[in-house]
Scaffold this motif. Structure first.
Motif, PDB file in Angstrom:
ATOM      1  N   PHE A 196    -102.761-119.835 -58.779  1.00 28.55           N
ATOM      2  CA  PHE A 196    -101.647-119.089 -58.323  1.00 28.55           C
ATOM      3  C   PHE A 196    -100.423-120.005 -57.913  1.00 28.55           C
ATOM      4  O   PHE A 196     -99.440-119.682 -57.177  1.00 28.55           O
ATOM      5  CB  PHE A 196    -101.941-118.041 -57.025  1.00 28.55           C
ATOM      6  CG  PHE A 196    -102.732-116.762 -57.619  1.00 28.55           C
ATOM      7  CD1 PHE A 196    -102.345-115.625 -57.948  1.00 28.55           C
ATOM      8  CD2 PHE A 196    -103.959-116.974 -57.827  1.00 28.55           C
ATOM      9  CE1 PHE A 196    -103.044-114.548 -58.392  1.00 28.55           C
ATOM     10  CE2 PHE A 196    -105.144-115.816 -58.382  1.00 28.55           C
ATOM     11  CZ  PHE A 196    -104.457-114.586 -58.731  1.00 28.55           C
ATOM     12  N   ILE A 197    -100.549-121.125 -57.983  1.00 30.84           N
ATOM     13  CA  ILE A 197     -99.733-122.395 -57.839  1.00 30.84           C
ATOM     14  C   ILE A 197     -98.734-122.063 -58.996  1.00 30.84           C
ATOM     15  O   ILE A 197     -99.167-122.183 -59.827  1.00 30.84           O
ATOM     16  CB  ILE A 197    -100.325-123.552 -57.504  1.00 30.84           C
ATOM     17  CG1 ILE A 197    -101.264-123.690 -56.237  1.00 30.84           C
ATOM     18  CG2 ILE A 197     -99.191-124.856 -57.412  1.00 30.84           C
ATOM     19  CD1 ILE A 197    -102.124-124.853 -56.236  1.00 30.84           C
ATOM     20  N   GLY A 198     -97.504-122.065 -58.605  1.00 24.01           N
ATOM     21  CA  GLY A 198     -96.330-122.139 -59.638  1.00 24.01           C
ATOM     22  C   GLY A 198     -95.589-120.957 -59.727  1.00 24.01           C
ATOM     23  O   GLY A 198     -95.823-120.068 -59.066  1.00 24.01           O
ATOM     24  N   THR A 199     -94.989-120.920 -60.831  1.00 28.84           N
ATOM     25  CA  THR A 199     -93.899-119.782 -60.675  1.00 28.84           C
ATOM     26  C   THR A 199     -94.289-118.496 -61.376  1.00 28.84           C
ATOM     27  O   THR A 199     -94.056-117.436 -60.764  1.00 28.84           O
ATOM     28  CB  THR A 199     -92.516-120.265 -61.406  1.00 28.84           C
ATOM     29  OG1 THR A 199     -92.938-120.678 -62.548  1.00 28.84           O
ATOM     30  CG2 THR A 199     -91.800-121.118 -60.547  1.00 28.84           C
ATOM     31  N   THR A 200     -95.427-118.678 -62.249  1.00 28.42           N
ATOM     32  CA  THR A 200     -96.005-117.224 -62.692  1.00 28.42           C
ATOM     33  C   THR A 200     -97.401-117.005 -62.140  1.00 28.42           C
ATOM     34  O   THR A 200     -98.016-117.993 -62.231  1.00 28.42           O
ATOM     35  CB  THR A 200     -95.858-117.433 -64.375  1.00 28.42           C
ATOM     36  OG1 THR A 200     -96.555-118.537 -64.598  1.00 28.42           O
ATOM     37  CG2 THR A 200     -94.603-116.851 -65.001  1.00 28.42           C
ATOM     38  N   GLN A 201     -97.617-115.715 -61.783  1.00 23.68           N
ATOM     39  CA  GLN A 201     -98.897-115.601 -61.123  1.00 23.68           C
ATOM     40  C   GLN A 201     -99.527-114.627 -62.409  1.00 23.68           C
ATOM     41  O   GLN A 201     -98.946-113.647 -62.776  1.00 23.68           O
ATOM     42  CB  GLN A 201     -98.395-114.661 -60.007  1.00 23.68           C
ATOM     43  CG  GLN A 201     -97.632-115.410 -58.807  1.00 23.68           C
ATOM     44  CD  GLN A 201     -98.267-116.170 -58.007  1.00 23.68           C
ATOM     45  OE1 GLN A 201     -99.148-115.478 -57.073  1.00 23.68           O
ATOM     46  NE2 GLN A 201     -98.090-117.360 -57.673  1.00 23.68           N
ATOM     47  N   PRO A 202    -100.994-114.803 -62.029  1.00 21.87           N
ATOM     48  CA  PRO A 202    -101.728-114.084 -63.079  1.00 21.87           C
ATOM     49  C   PRO A 202    -101.648-112.529 -62.800  1.00 21.87           C
ATOM     50  O   PRO A 202    -101.521-112.132 -61.625  1.00 21.87           O
ATOM     51  CB  PRO A 202    -103.192-114.804 -62.933  1.00 21.87           C
ATOM     52  CG  PRO A 202    -103.013-116.039 -62.056  1.00 21.87           C
ATOM     53  CD  PRO A 202    -101.740-115.950 -61.291  1.00 21.87           C
ATOM     54  N   GLU A 203    -101.777-111.668 -63.669  1.00 23.84           N
ATOM     55  CA  GLU A 203    -101.841-110.362 -63.552  1.00 23.84           C
ATOM     56  C   GLU A 203    -103.276-109.655 -63.354  1.00 23.84           C
ATOM     57  O   GLU A 203    -104.144-110.532 -63.981  1.00 23.84           O
ATOM     58  CB  GLU A 203    -101.355-109.651 -64.773  1.00 23.84           C
ATOM     59  CG  GLU A 203    -100.200-108.725 -64.591  1.00 23.84           C
ATOM     60  CD  GLU A 203     -99.796-107.920 -65.779  1.00 23.84           C
ATOM     61  OE1 GLU A 203     -99.764-106.693 -65.818  1.00 23.84           O
ATOM     62  OE2 GLU A 203     -99.231-108.557 -66.855  1.00 23.84           O
ATOM     63  N   PHE A 204    -103.713-109.043 -62.449  1.00 23.32           N
ATOM     64  CA  PHE A 204    -104.835-108.388 -62.542  1.00 23.32           C
ATOM     65  C   PHE A 204    -105.183-107.286 -63.373  1.00 23.32           C
ATOM     66  O   PHE A 204    -104.147-106.628 -63.856  1.00 23.32           O
ATOM     67  CB  PHE A 204    -105.278-107.829 -61.108  1.00 23.32           C
ATOM     68  CG  PHE A 204    -105.012-108.887 -59.998  1.00 23.32           C
ATOM     69  CD1 PHE A 204    -105.856-109.979 -60.139  1.00 23.32           C
ATOM     70  CD2 PHE A 204    -103.988-108.728 -59.168  1.00 23.32           C
ATOM     71  CE1 PHE A 204    -105.557-110.815 -59.026  1.00 23.32           C
ATOM     72  CE2 PHE A 204    -103.730-109.815 -58.223  1.00 23.32           C
ATOM     73  CZ  PHE A 204    -104.617-110.745 -58.068  1.00 23.32           C
ATOM     74  N   PRO A 205    -106.358-106.958 -63.973  1.00 22.56           N
ATOM     75  CA  PRO A 205    -107.565-107.670 -63.765  1.00 22.56           C
ATOM     76  C   PRO A 205    -107.716-109.110 -64.083  1.00 22.56           C
ATOM     77  O   PRO A 205    -107.099-109.170 -65.528  1.00 22.56           O
ATOM     78  CB  PRO A 205    -108.562-106.837 -64.543  1.00 22.56           C
ATOM     79  CG  PRO A 205    -108.001-105.688 -64.968  1.00 22.56           C
ATOM     80  CD  PRO A 205    -106.747-105.869 -64.815  1.00 22.56           C
ATOM     81  N   LEU A 206    -107.929-109.940 -63.491  1.00 27.61           N
ATOM     82  CA  LEU A 206    -107.761-111.546 -63.898  1.00 27.61           C
ATOM     83  C   LEU A 206    -109.511-111.730 -64.115  1.00 27.61           C
ATOM     84  O   LEU A 206    -110.203-111.768 -63.104  1.00 27.61           O
ATOM     85  CB  LEU A 206    -107.494-112.363 -62.542  1.00 27.61           C
ATOM     86  CG  LEU A 206    -107.457-113.734 -62.751  1.00 27.61           C
ATOM     87  CD1 LEU A 206    -107.276-114.209 -64.045  1.00 27.61           C
ATOM     88  CD2 LEU A 206    -106.746-114.383 -61.281  1.00 27.61           C
ATOM     89  N   LEU A 207    -110.060-112.396 -65.264  1.00 32.72           N
ATOM     90  CA  LEU A 207    -110.978-112.866 -65.331  1.00 32.72           C
ATOM     91  C   LEU A 207    -111.117-114.334 -65.083  1.00 32.72           C
ATOM     92  O   LEU A 207    -110.179-115.040 -65.682  1.00 32.72           O
ATOM     93  CB  LEU A 207    -111.712-112.605 -66.757  1.00 32.72           C
ATOM     94  CG  LEU A 207    -112.937-113.402 -67.046  1.00 32.72           C
ATOM     95  CD1 LEU A 207    -114.147-112.617 -66.450  1.00 32.72           C
ATOM     96  CD2 LEU A 207    -113.162-113.123 -68.483  1.00 32.72           C
ATOM     97  N   ASN A 208    -111.873-114.828 -63.915  1.00 40.40           N
ATOM     98  CA  ASN A 208    -112.110-116.229 -63.812  1.00 40.40           C
ATOM     99  C   ASN A 208    -113.057-117.015 -64.113  1.00 40.40           C
ATOM    100  O   ASN A 208    -114.415-116.453 -63.784  1.00 40.40           O
ATOM    101  CB  ASN A 208    -112.048-116.546 -62.213  1.00 40.40           C
ATOM    102  CG  ASN A 208    -110.667-115.859 -61.687  1.00 40.40           C
ATOM    103  OD1 ASN A 208    -109.514-116.605 -61.753  1.00 40.40           O
ATOM    104  ND2 ASN A 208    -110.813-114.862 -61.027  1.00 40.40           N
ATOM    105  N   LEU A 209    -112.972-118.172 -64.736  1.00 40.69           N
ATOM    106  CA  LEU A 209    -114.126-119.129 -65.122  1.00 40.69           C
ATOM    107  C   LEU A 209    -114.198-120.190 -64.216  1.00 40.69           C
ATOM    108  O   LEU A 209    -113.303-120.996 -64.277  1.00 40.69           O
ATOM    109  CB  LEU A 209    -114.217-119.414 -66.703  1.00 40.69           C
ATOM    110  CG  LEU A 209    -115.158-120.268 -67.089  1.00 40.69           C
ATOM    111  CD1 LEU A 209    -116.643-119.944 -67.059  1.00 40.69           C
ATOM    112  CD2 LEU A 209    -114.978-120.932 -68.286  1.00 40.69           C
ATOM    113  N   VAL A 210    -115.220-120.069 -63.194  1.00 40.73           N
ATOM    114  CA  VAL A 210    -115.125-121.470 -62.237  1.00 40.73           C
ATOM    115  C   VAL A 210    -116.063-122.292 -62.466  1.00 40.73           C
ATOM    116  O   VAL A 210    -117.238-121.980 -62.270  1.00 40.73           O
ATOM    117  CB  VAL A 210    -115.144-120.817 -60.719  1.00 40.73           C
ATOM    118  CG1 VAL A 210    -114.626-121.787 -59.742  1.00 40.73           C
ATOM    119  CG2 VAL A 210    -114.302-119.512 -60.488  1.00 40.73           C
TER     120      VAL A 210
END
Ligand code: KG4
Ligand code: ZN
Length: 345
Positions: A126-140
């Motif tokens: 979420f750092i930066g100018t464009t933010q992810p849209e939900f639903p967001l799938l995260n691979l951590v």
């Protein structure tokens, strides 16, 4: 307090062997990020020594935070909150960050915001100018985790899959060590893999007892170590093993993504954690996201491995929902990820 609309948060992470802090504005702009790595201290032991790590954090936390504030060009009194990783991680290391953050927040009369290390990694996207849209799938993916986490809104987490044994980073580190590569193994194995033959050693998709979207990497570790022992153990075998193992781990990490994107009508795909710095994972994920027609978020390498900026970014969204810690706030080595937000409609 800075008094304006903008929220300035100091983020601190001392969960493992990096003493890190950052000043983040409104959850997305990093004014300064400083990571003081202890790699050289632990390298001679070939891994992180918890007792040594916490002592080092104790030595470094004040100078690291003071330098961060100075380089960010702000004053301590302009901060709106102090955010800190409370777990999971090494208890002694976490304690240093948590005690420091609580004391500083108390002295400044501002809130302290607790952040789970996993959500911290996620919010690096979420750092930066464009933010992810939900639903967001995260691979951590890091040295301790390999998780697939669905977010349907800020702070709304559903763990869809996880490793049932070793984490991907842990396998890279352990195999790299046996291959004679320097510590920490992950980045060195990544580099060695560029010059090796990824088809030489085979790692079939593991049979995983628990159904679903879980990972298993311990079989790869054993197979890699055994196959290497049976080889000539020369430089070529090192490079070929690095390339073959990297290819197999990356294949597994992306194995379920397409199915999950369809199943949950995912609008963006994010990868984070130390292993997100891996060159092949970054390349293959880009190709996959392109094919699926959804945007891919991967932090710049500096925000893949542990850092304070991701903690400050996450805390912004928590603070906006009134989530903060109190005097009883403490470090917890086995902290699990829990939701604090609702699904976006
Ligand atoms: O997120 P992180 O800094 O700490 C944990 O929370 O564990 O991740 C560290 C892990 C280590 O296992 C390290 O070897 C791995 O990330 N790593 C990499 C690369 N850079 C760091 N693994 C593969 N390729 C890389 N380029
Ligand atoms: Zn981490």
């Amino acid at each position: 307090m800075n008094g304006g609309d903008c929220l300035l948060i100091l983020g601190i992470d001392t969960s493992c062997d990096d003493t890190s802090s950052a000043v983040v504005e409104n959850g997305s702009t990093v004014l300064y990020n400083l990571v003081s790595s202890q790699i050289h201290v632990h390298a001679e032991f070939g891994g992180v020594v918890p007792e040594v790590a916490s002592r080092k954090h104790l030595e470094l936390i004040v100078p690291v935070v003071m330098e961060t504030i100075e380089k960010a060009g702000v004053s301590l009194h302009s901060l709106d909150a102090v955010a800190v990783t409370t777990g999971p991680g090494l208890l002694g290391s976490l304690l240093v960050g948590v005690s420091f953050a609580k004391s500083l927040a108390y002295a400044l009369g501002i809130p302290v915001v607790p952040v789970n290390h996993l959500e911290g990694h996620i919010y690096a996207n979420f750092i930066g100018t464009t933010q992810p849209e939900f639903p967001l799938l995260n691979l951590v993916v890091s040295g301790g985790h390999s998780d697939l986490i669905l977010m349907e809104g800020h702070g709304h987490y559903e763990v869809l899959g996880e490793t049932i044994d070793d984490a991907a980073g842990e396998v890279f580190d352990k195999v790299a060590r046996e291959l004679g590569l320097p510590y920490p193994g992950g980045p060195y194995l990544d580099k060695a893999a560029e010059k090796g033959d990824p088809e030489r050693f085979h790692f079939p998709h593991p049979k995983i007892e628990r159904e679903g979207f879980n990972f298993s990497f311990s079989g790869f570790k054993t197979r890699a170590l055994e196959s290497f022992k049976d080889s000539e153990q020369d430089q070529k075998a090192v490079l070929d093993m690095a390339a073959s193992l990297r290819q197999a781990v990356v294949r597994e990490l992306l194995y379920y993504v397409e199915d999950l994107v369809k199943k949950y009508k995912v609008k963006s795909f994010g990868i984070s954690g130390g292993v997100a710095a891996n060159s092949l994972l970054r390349e293959k994920a880009r190709v996959l996201a392109g094919r699926m027609g959804i945007p891919l978020y991967i932090p710049s390498r500096e925000y893949c491995t542990d850092n304070g900026a991701m903690v400050g970014a996450c805390a912004y969204w928590k603070l906006k929902r009134g989530i903060k810690g109190d005097a009883a706030l403490n470090a917890q080595a086995d902290l699990t990820l829990s939701s604090w937000g609702d699904a976006e409609k």
